[in-house]
Enzyme design. Structure first.
Site, mmCIF file in Angstrom:
data_model
loop_
_atom_site.group_PDB
_atom_site.id
_atom_site.type_symbol
_atom_site.label_atom_id
_atom_site.label_comp_id
_atom_site.label_asym_id
_atom_site.label_seq_id
_atom_site.Cartn_x
_atom_site.Cartn_y
_atom_site.Cartn_z
ATOM 1 N N ALA A 1 0.148 13.858 -22.902
ATOM 2 C CA ALA A 1 -0.244 12.468 -23.165
ATOM 3 C C ALA A 1 0.559 11.886 -24.331
ATOM 4 O O ALA A 1 0.925 10.721 -24.338
ATOM 5 C CB ALA A 1 -1.739 12.406 -23.469
ATOM 6 N N ASP B 1 0.257 19.315 -20.944
ATOM 7 C CA ASP B 1 -0.632 18.157 -21.006
ATOM 8 C C ASP B 1 0.019 17.253 -22.049
ATOM 9 O O ASP B 1 -0.185 17.418 -23.247
ATOM 10 C CB ASP B 1 -2.035 18.610 -21.416
ATOM 11 C CG ASP B 1 -2.984 17.432 -21.568
ATOM 12 O OD1 ASP B 1 -2.534 16.277 -21.419
ATOM 13 O OD2 ASP B 1 -4.175 17.658 -21.842
ATOM 14 N N TYR C 1 0.846 -1.200 0.000
ATOM 15 C CA TYR C 1 0.000 0.000 0.000
ATOM 16 C C TYR C 1 0.876 1.243 0.000
ATOM 17 O O TYR C 1 0.592 2.220 -0.694
ATOM 18 C CB TYR C 1 -0.901 -0.004 1.246
ATOM 19 C CG TYR C 1 -1.924 1.102 1.253
ATOM 20 C CD1 TYR C 1 -3.209 0.872 0.773
ATOM 21 C CD2 TYR C 1 -1.615 2.360 1.749
ATOM 22 C CE1 TYR C 1 -4.161 1.876 0.766
ATOM 23 C CE2 TYR C 1 -2.557 3.377 1.750
ATOM 24 C CZ TYR C 1 -3.829 3.135 1.261
ATOM 25 O OH TYR C 1 -4.761 4.144 1.262
ATOM 26 N N PHE D 1 -8.322 19.385 -24.160
ATOM 27 C CA PHE D 1 -9.081 18.176 -24.493
ATOM 28 C C PHE D 1 -10.288 18.108 -23.555
ATOM 29 O O PHE D 1 -10.338 18.808 -22.555
ATOM 30 C CB PHE D 1 -8.218 16.913 -24.415
ATOM 31 C CG PHE D 1 -8.883 15.754 -25.118
ATOM 32 C CD1 PHE D 1 -9.187 15.851 -26.460
ATOM 33 C CD2 PHE D 1 -9.242 14.606 -24.441
ATOM 34 C CE1 PHE D 1 -9.847 14.815 -27.123
ATOM 35 C CE2 PHE D 1 -9.902 13.573 -25.095
ATOM 36 C CZ PHE D 1 -10.198 13.670 -26.432
ATOM 37 N N ASP D 2 -11.293 17.282 -23.893
ATOM 38 C CA ASP D 2 -12.585 17.400 -23.182
ATOM 39 C C ASP D 2 -12.500 17.167 -21.681
ATOM 40 O O ASP D 2 -13.122 17.878 -20.904
ATOM 41 C CB ASP D 2 -13.661 16.520 -23.841
ATOM 42 C CG ASP D 2 -13.318 15.033 -23.842
ATOM 43 O OD1 ASP D 2 -12.205 14.675 -23.440
ATOM 44 O OD2 ASP D 2 -14.179 14.233 -24.252
ATOM 45 N N LYS E 1 -1.262 6.665 -23.185
ATOM 46 C CA LYS E 1 -0.886 6.929 -24.577
ATOM 47 C C LYS E 1 0.626 6.668 -24.724
ATOM 48 O O LYS E 1 1.032 5.542 -24.942
ATOM 49 C CB LYS E 1 -1.251 8.374 -24.956
ATOM 50 C CG LYS E 1 -2.734 8.584 -25.199
ATOM 51 C CD LYS E 1 -3.489 8.908 -23.960
ATOM 52 C CE LYS E 1 -4.893 9.388 -24.226
ATOM 53 N NZ LYS E 1 -5.670 9.507 -22.977
ATOM 54 N N HIS F 1 -21.190 12.836 -24.695
ATOM 55 C CA HIS F 1 -20.910 11.887 -25.776
ATOM 56 C C HIS F 1 -20.676 10.471 -25.286
ATOM 57 O O HIS F 1 -20.853 9.519 -26.032
ATOM 58 C CB HIS F 1 -19.702 12.363 -26.591
ATOM 59 C CG HIS F 1 -18.493 12.626 -25.761
ATOM 60 N ND1 HIS F 1 -18.431 13.657 -24.860
ATOM 61 C CD2 HIS F 1 -17.313 11.986 -25.683
ATOM 62 C CE1 HIS F 1 -17.247 13.650 -24.268
ATOM 63 N NE2 HIS F 1 -16.548 12.635 -24.747
HETATM 64 C C1 P61 Z 1 -8.389 10.016 -26.193
HETATM 65 F F1 P61 Z 1 -13.384 9.662 -26.355
HETATM 66 N N1 P61 Z 1 -7.666 11.173 -24.277
HETATM 67 O O1 P61 Z 1 -7.829 10.891 -26.897
HETATM 68 P P1 P61 Z 1 -7.275 9.902 -19.507
HETATM 69 N N2 P61 Z 1 -5.265 14.953 -22.101
HETATM 70 C C2 P61 Z 1 -5.273 14.576 -23.382
HETATM 71 C C3 P61 Z 1 -5.977 13.437 -23.730
HETATM 72 O O2 P61 Z 1 -5.989 13.048 -25.000
HETATM 73 C C4 P61 Z 1 -6.689 12.685 -22.727
HETATM 74 C C5 P61 Z 1 -6.607 13.147 -21.382
HETATM 75 C C6 P61 Z 1 -5.899 14.276 -21.108
HETATM 76 C C7 P61 Z 1 -8.374 10.175 -24.739
HETATM 77 C C8 P61 Z 1 -9.263 9.291 -23.918
HETATM 78 C C9 P61 Z 1 -10.622 9.814 -24.110
HETATM 79 O O3 P61 Z 1 -14.137 11.759 -24.896
HETATM 80 C C10 P61 Z 1 -13.003 11.105 -24.622
HETATM 81 O O4 P61 Z 1 -6.130 9.011 -19.204
HETATM 82 C C11 P61 Z 1 -4.547 15.361 -24.405
HETATM 83 O O5 P61 Z 1 -8.150 9.392 -20.587
HETATM 84 O O6 P61 Z 1 -8.046 10.250 -18.278
HETATM 85 C C12 P61 Z 1 -7.449 11.551 -23.037
HETATM 86 O O7 P61 Z 1 -6.587 11.234 -20.016
HETATM 87 C C13 P61 Z 1 -7.274 12.400 -20.266
HETATM 88 C C14 P61 Z 1 -11.429 9.389 -25.156
HETATM 89 C C15 P61 Z 1 -11.014 10.852 -23.338
HETATM 90 C C16 P61 Z 1 -12.606 10.032 -25.392
HETATM 91 C C17 P61 Z 1 -12.230 11.478 -23.564
HETATM 92 O O8 P61 Z 1 -8.927 9.017 -26.694
#
Ligand code: P61
Length: 461
Positions: free
Chosen positions: A219, A217, A73, A126-127, A260, A452
């Protein structure tokens, strides 16, 4: 001899059979899923291009590392292994793991929102980042170059910040109302488009001038470094690691969805350059949100796999092949006249559905309609990045119109072959040739945020 494509620098050692379905079956599956590919069962998908997040194939080194996971832990050996790799890559002093990118955002972003009426400025949020900015009580402003919205015209760095708009926004809102500047590398929402080193240095200068915290950010930071190496002459001889290191030195905080460019199935990183107070705050808040600061929602084995994956993602041969897969799919579509964001970016081909289906208005989600048709055609699951994903204005609740209506064909790391990408291209081209038959979509159920993921839709009659 010039080759048609760069062959993979790996061989296949383990396979996962995937189910081939009929068009008739897929029509039913999609109806049951409320015309929302997020609600499809993945076993009913032949080629899954919804995301490159957590969907990559781990190497045998990563699988071997899993067995060394220390599941303590507190203070697990696997944490210290991961911490060492993260600190070596970034040169930063403080590190806390999180279960994935949004976990990291949830912990860090509220610490930067210190009063009412604050803003984050990004090339593009990003969203999930946008959602966490809003949950923290701030607002998100995007400042990307205009070329980003012109999908047909070549620009080597369509992810770049619009520097004049950035500075103008700071002056308008007041520097003390800017909670942070977020450099999203690569810029996911606009097509996995890279940000140039020159542009990042200019952003750093502006952040410094006004005393604003600079966040990455990151990723897909390794993919961004690949484009810097390829497209900025003075970086041609530098290694991916050196380029990434130079980028990290500009910022104060590095947040990463490690699903990623960590080539792992789960994981996120909070890395802080030297702000001890911020580190202490994050270490406190991570406990109720993600878990104890030496695991942050991850198992020891997850941290082991990630420590190896982070290194593998910096390998030039791996990146060269990966970027070539994206280029290959993009070229096949362009040759058939399908409008795409050009040049292709790091992790996906983004099809311009404003041009693909101009007869469908933004509030009937043209890119969602195209995505559904591609699923029905060949069992390929894309994802919509447009007005459906953008959602509503948090203050007026009006449907927002996205400047781009994109269908993202996202390529998981080391997972599919060029032959799979041919199937994808054929399906998209077939739908394109019959595009006048596409119809828009309306809500049957709309969740209050991040709609979505779980919305239920129906075709407009
Ligand atoms: C993706 F359909 N991305 O692109 P987490 N920052 C950035 C990202 O691309 C991102 C995150 C933070 C996804 C997953 C995803 O509506 C959607 O590890 C530049 O996913 O929490 C994530 O990182 C967040 C797919 C997210 C989606 C939201 O596919």
């Amino acid at each position: 001899m010039t080759r048609k494509y760069v062959a993979p620098p790996y061989r296949i050692k383990l396979v996962e059979p995937i189910k081939v379905t009929t068009k008739k079956e897929r029509i039913e599956y999609l109806k049951t899923a409320g015309y929302n590919p997020f609600s499809l069962r993945s076993e009913d998908v032949y080629i899954d291009l919804l995301t490159d997040s957590g969907t990559g194939a781990m190497s045998h080194y990563q699988w071997a590392a899993l067995l060394q996971g220390d599941e303590a832990y507190a203070g697990s050996r696997s944490f210290y292994k991961l911490e060492k790799v993260v600190k070596e890559i970034t040169g930063y002093k403080y590190f806390i793991p999180a279960h994935q990118g949004r976990g990291a955002e949830q912990v860090v972003l509220p610490q930067l929102v210190t009063k009412e009426d604050m803003y984050f400025i990004s090339n593009m949020h990003f969203d999930t980042t946008r959602a966490h900015v809003e949950i923290a009580g701030a607002r998100a402003i995007d400042c990307v170059i205009d070329e980003c919205f012109d999908t047909e015209t070549y620009h080597p760095f369509k992810g770049n910040f619009h520097l004049e708009n950035l500075e103008q926004t700071i002056l308008e809102k007041g520097a003390d109302h800017i909670a942070g500047i977020i450099m999203t590398i690569t810029n996911n929402s606009a097509g996995g488009q890279p940000v140039s080193m020159e542009n990042m240095h200019a952003v750093k200068k502006i952040a410094k001038k006004y005393g604003i915290t600079l966040l990455i950010d990151g990723a897909r930071y390794a993919e961004n470094a690949f484009f810097v190496k390829e497209r900025e002459a003075e970086y041609r001889k530098k290694s991916i690691r050196e380029i990434a290191y130079e980028v990290f030195q500009m910022a104060d905080i590095f947040l990463m969805s490690a699903k990623k460019d960590g080539i792992s199935n789960i994981g996120g990183l909070i890395v802080i350059k030297d702000n001890e107070d911020l580190f202490n705050l994050c270490r406190t808040y991570i406990v109720p949100m993600e878990g104890f600061p030496t695991y942050g929602g991850l198992t020891g084995r997850d941290m082991e796999a990630l420590a190896v994956g982070l290194e593998e993602a910096l390998n030039l041969d791996y990146l060269t092949h990966r970027m070539d897969q994206v280029r290959f799919l993009g070229d096949r579509l362009r040759e058939a006249g399908v409008p795409i964001q050009y040049p292709t970016g790091g992790h996906a081909v983004f099809v311009d559905c404003k041009k693909f289906a101009p007869h469908i208005p933004y509030y009937q989600f043209p890119a969602q309609s195209v995505s559904n048709a591609v699923y029905i055609e060949a069992g390929v699951r894309p994802v919509e990045i447009g007005s459906f994903l953008l959602g509503r204005d948090p203050d007026t609740l009006e449907n927002l119109e996205s400047p781009l209506e994109l269908m993202r064909l996202t390529i998981p790391r080391r997972t599919y072959t060029y032959a799979h990408l041919d199937v994808v291209a054929d399906a998209v081209i077939e739908v394109y040739q019959n595009r006048e038959k596409l119809v828009g979509l309306d809500f049957e159920y709309e969740p209050p945020m991040l709609r979505h993921f779980t919305a239920v839709l129906k075709p407009v009659k």
